[in-house]
Design a protein around this motif. Structure first.
Motif, mmCIF file in Angstrom:
data_model
loop_
_atom_site.group_PDB
_atom_site.id
_atom_site.type_symbol
_atom_site.label_atom_id
_atom_site.label_comp_id
_atom_site.label_asym_id
_atom_site.label_seq_id
_atom_site.Cartn_x
_atom_site.Cartn_y
_atom_site.Cartn_z
ATOM 1 N N TRP A 1 44.122 36.082 -35.160
ATOM 2 C CA TRP A 1 44.416 34.645 -35.277
ATOM 3 C C TRP A 1 45.046 34.121 -33.995
ATOM 4 N N CYS A 2 46.011 34.858 -33.460
ATOM 5 C CA CYS A 2 46.699 34.428 -32.249
ATOM 6 C C CYS A 2 45.717 34.297 -31.089
ATOM 7 N N GLN A 3 44.815 35.251 -30.968
ATOM 8 C CA GLN A 3 43.807 35.193 -29.909
ATOM 9 C C GLN A 3 42.912 33.967 -30.074
ATOM 10 N N THR A 4 42.561 33.639 -31.323
ATOM 11 C CA THR A 4 41.732 32.463 -31.584
ATOM 12 C C THR A 4 42.467 31.183 -31.224
ATOM 13 N N LYS B 1 53.211 41.745 -25.178
ATOM 14 C CA LYS B 1 53.718 43.084 -25.466
ATOM 15 C C LYS B 1 52.588 43.981 -25.956
ATOM 16 N N THR B 2 52.852 45.256 -26.006
ATOM 17 C CA THR B 2 51.909 46.186 -26.615
ATOM 18 C C THR B 2 51.990 46.044 -28.133
ATOM 19 N N ARG C 1 52.556 32.206 -21.970
ATOM 20 C CA ARG C 1 53.182 33.176 -21.063
ATOM 21 C C ARG C 1 52.535 34.554 -21.261
ATOM 22 N N ILE C 2 51.332 34.656 -20.759
ATOM 23 C CA ILE C 2 50.570 35.896 -20.955
ATOM 24 C C ILE C 2 51.280 37.087 -20.322
ATOM 25 N N ARG D 1 54.294 36.966 -32.519
ATOM 26 C CA ARG D 1 53.449 36.836 -31.323
ATOM 27 C C ARG D 1 53.616 35.458 -30.677
ATOM 28 N N LEU D 2 53.589 34.420 -31.499
ATOM 29 C CA LEU D 2 53.691 33.069 -30.944
ATOM 30 C C LEU D 2 55.050 32.840 -30.302
ATOM 31 N N GLN D 3 56.114 33.331 -30.919
ATOM 32 C CA GLN D 3 57.446 33.161 -30.342
ATOM 33 C C GLN D 3 57.558 33.882 -29.005
ATOM 34 N N ASN D 4 56.908 35.031 -28.897
ATOM 35 C CA ASN D 4 56.971 35.782 -27.654
ATOM 36 C C ASN D 4 56.134 35.141 -26.555
ATOM 37 N N LEU D 5 54.970 34.619 -26.901
ATOM 38 C CA LEU D 5 54.052 34.064 -25.905
ATOM 39 C C LEU D 5 54.333 32.601 -25.585
ATOM 40 N N LEU D 6 55.099 31.934 -26.462
ATOM 41 C CA LEU D 6 55.466 30.533 -26.218
ATOM 42 C C LEU D 6 56.990 30.379 -26.355
ATOM 43 N N PRO D 7 57.763 31.059 -25.511
ATOM 44 C CA PRO D 7 59.231 31.054 -25.676
ATOM 45 C C PRO D 7 59.867 29.691 -25.425
#
Length: 680
Positions: free
Chosen positions: A438-441, A460-461, A455-456, A131-137
């Motif tokens: 955790w990612c949301q927090t 992804k789903t 990068r919201i 998740r972090l890699q996808n949202l913070l590329p």
């Protein structure tokens, strides 16, 4: 000739004649002498490497490069008794020189953080990394799993001290279920006498070899004198660490564990705050609905008369349930809880009956009470959870409400087998949900980076994130087998039961071999990948290799296999892109060789020549070198490239070198014949 008696001086007289300065030096040497001996002993033990390397972080070579790695042997620092299963953390790696754009997250905790019964890519830290890699590329994300089974807050506190030296950007903590039976818990065989402060001091001394030697000698002597102190053979790790099986609610040992947990949690959060490292403390979850209490006990002082009445009510309730009369059964179970307010069994049956009667609020209260009263303490009570929430509020630490997420994603808000495998370990969907929370927090609290940098729009789903994780039926089967093995032993069974399993599919066969220890994890996945490819299921084959690449992200090997499976499927465009990814991840002769082959097929001999020459250059220094057959094939391909470019002399030279390695190569002989005929 001896001196007259009157001239002889006693030692006392000689000491009396010492000057004050000499007397001080003599006293100082007397005091320092034992420390000198201890120092020499410590140096000797270090030279002899007594106990092995027990640091939390060690250096590791991978692909000719050095990385930091979590030390799989670190558990031996805390678990000393002979015969005890030594838990091992995942050997996650991270860069020695931290890049400017790296965000480094350490995930600490017990077996749930470690990911039991799953491995690597299907753990909560693994899902969090995706998740972090996808949202913070724009950042290099490092999520390092430092979870270790059968440890509690004492060990995690000790880990924190060492991890501060490795430039952390965030800690994620999941901690609380092991405060009774984890290492140094109040009911654990792995324990030290004394106050929590003294225990923390002693754990700190375990970094010294001399103290390790004394500790090991103590346990060896204790087990020789008292055989019952030795852990039971063939027991699970759970069974081996437990000393005090029965710890009633609010008993002195219970209260001691609660105080220790509070002190250690406060210390952990304060340690992070002193170094200005943010920390996310996860709320804990366990199975309320579908896992009965391990041990139910009566309150102290309960009379035999009351116990008899209690048993009568319970028997009546069970009979009424069998006759499909839940309302009447509820009355009997409730009466039992009134007769004895400390017996977990009555509350559990009352809660289950409420649940079946669709009285969900009452069911939740009763089932929670049953979990808290369970006298075999493998699950955190709500009181401990309350301590966690209060401490985080007072000290300003962010809390990730995983408990609320699990409730929201469970039928009627009561957590059960839908997300939990047995008493407390989540299934794959549960770990996935934990990481999502955790990612949301992290994002909501502006940790790692400001919220504006997330990068919201690239989110992804859940289905896409699961696919990104490379989770597969192999992971599910491994988890199921490990849980089945566990639940055939104490504490799930009073008497150990034999476990048998007959694989029915190739996935089950390979997973079972892995669980038995007959094959390594990566080799098991490679074997499954090849089985899929043989059956023409190339997407599944590549997925197994991608799973390995997530665990060893700096290695060419799994990516080379991905490229090969594209080539075998006939997808040459995808294959070439995959070979390029392989060699840029870790340069290797195999990927270069196959790129050269692809370029020859595309009639680009100049590009082919460049890649083939690089293949042999890389091969000179590679740890994994081309085989003789591979080298011969490479020389043949070089000859083809040179021939296409019109350099016949060099082409013939390469063919001769190929035939020197593999004289019976018909293709090389034929091409050499053709080139010789051209010269004539």
């Amino acid at each position: 000739m001896s001196k007259p008696a009157s001239k002889r001086r006693t030692s006392g007289e000689r000491a009396a004649e010492l000057t004050p300065r000499r007397r001080r030096i003599f006293l100082l040497l007397t005091i320092l002498f034992p420390f000198l001996l201890l120092g020499l002993l410590e140096v000797g033990l270090r030279i002899a490497d007594y106990g092995g390397d027990l640091r939390l972080v060690v250096k590791r070579q991978m692909g000719g490069k050095s990385f930091y790695s979590i030390n799989r042997a670190v558990g031996r620092r805390y678990f000393a008794q002979a015969g005890t299963i030594i838990p091992e953390p995942a050997d996650d790696v991270f860069e020695i020189v931290k890049r400017k754009n790296t965000k480094r997250i350490f995930c600490l905790g017990e077996s749930t953080m470690a990911g039991f019964p799953y491995e690597f890519n299907t753990t909560a830290p693994g899902f969090l990394r995706d998740r972090l890699q996808n949202l913070l590329p724009q950042y290099n994300i490092e999520v390092i799993n430092v979870g270790l089974s059968a440890v509690g807050s004492f060990v995690v506190f000790d880990f924190m001290d060492e991890l501060m030296d490795y430039e952390p950007d965030l800690f994620v903590l999941y901690l609380g279920h092991n405060e009774f039976y984890g290492a140094y818990g109040v009911g654990s065989r792995v324990a030290m006498s004394g106050s929590p402060t003294l225990t923390r001091f002693a754990i700190g001394l375990l970094k010294f070899k001399t103290f390790l030697l004394l500790r090991d000698a103590y346990f060896a002597v204790r087990e020789a004198i008292t055989p019952s102190a030795r852990p039971a053979e063939n027991a699970t790790l759970m069974g081996q660490v437990v000393r005090e099986q029965i710890i009633p609610y609010k008993s002195p040992l219970y209260e001691q564990a609660r105080i220790t947990y509070r002190e250690n949690l406060e210390g952990i959060i304060a340690a992070a705050a002193r170094r200005n490292v943010p920390i996310v403390v996860s709320a804990l979850v366990s199975n309320l609905k579908d896992h009965p209490p391990f041990e139910s006990v009566f309150a102290d002082g309960t009379s035999d008369e009351v116990k008899t009445a209690w048993r009568t009510c319970m028997h009546a309730g069970d009979s009424l349930i069998a006759h499909h009369e839940p309302a009447a059964a509820i009355d009997q179970y409730r009466r039992a809880t009134e007769l004895d307010t400390m017996n977990a069994e009555a509350f559990f049956k009352l809660g289950r009956t409420f649940y079946e009667a669709s009285r969900f609020d009452e069911a939740r209260r009763a089932l929670t009470r049953a979990k808290d009263l369970d006298a075999l303490r493998f699950r955190m009570t709500e009181e401990f959870q309350g301590e966690l929430l209060r401490i985080c509020s007072v000290l300003g630490a962010a809390v990730s409400r995983v408990d609320s997420s699990f409730a929201a994603n469970s039928p009627h808000g009561i957590v059960g087998n839908e997300l939990i495998l047995e008493h407390l370990h989540p299934n794959i969907n549960g770990y996935f949900l934990m990481a999502k929370t955790w990612c949301q927090t992290i994002m909501a609290n502006g940790m790692l980076v400001p919220r504006s940098e997330w990068r919201i729009e690239q989110d992804k789903t859940d289905a896409e994130y699961l696919q990104l994780s490379a989770a597969s039926p192999f992971d599910s089967v491994v988890g199921r087998l490990k849980i089945d093995l566990l639940m055939h032993k104490w504490p799930f069974k009073k008497v150990e039961q034999p476990f048998t399993f007959t694989p029915k599919t190739i996935v089950e066969e390979i997973a079972y071999r892995y669980v038995q220890g007959a094959v390594a994890w990566s080799d098991a996945r490679y074997a499954l990948a090849e089985a899929y490819a043989t059956a023409g299921e190339f997407d599944r084959a590549r997925n197994e290799c991608f799973a390995v690449s997530k665990v060893i992200p700096f290695s060419y090997n799994p990516l080379l296999r991905v490229a090969d499976y594209f080539a075998r499927e006939g997808k040459m465009v995808e294959a070439k892109a995959a070979y390029w990814r392989c060699v840029t991840t870790e340069d290797n002769p195999f990927g270069r060789m196959k790129l050269g082959w692809r370029y020859l097929e595309e009639e680009k001999p100049d590009s082919a020549l460049q890649q083939l020459q690089l293949a042999f250059e890389v091969n000179e220094h590679a740890s994994d070198k081309l085989s003789a057959q591979g080298a011969a094939s490479g020389r043949y391909l070089l000859a083809v490239a040179y021939a296409k470019l019109g350099n016949i002399t060099e082409a013939k030279l390469q063919l001769e070198r190929s035939l020197a390695i593999q004289p019976d190569d018909a293709d090389a002989r034929e091409l050499l014949r053709q080139l010789n005929s051209l010269r004539r």
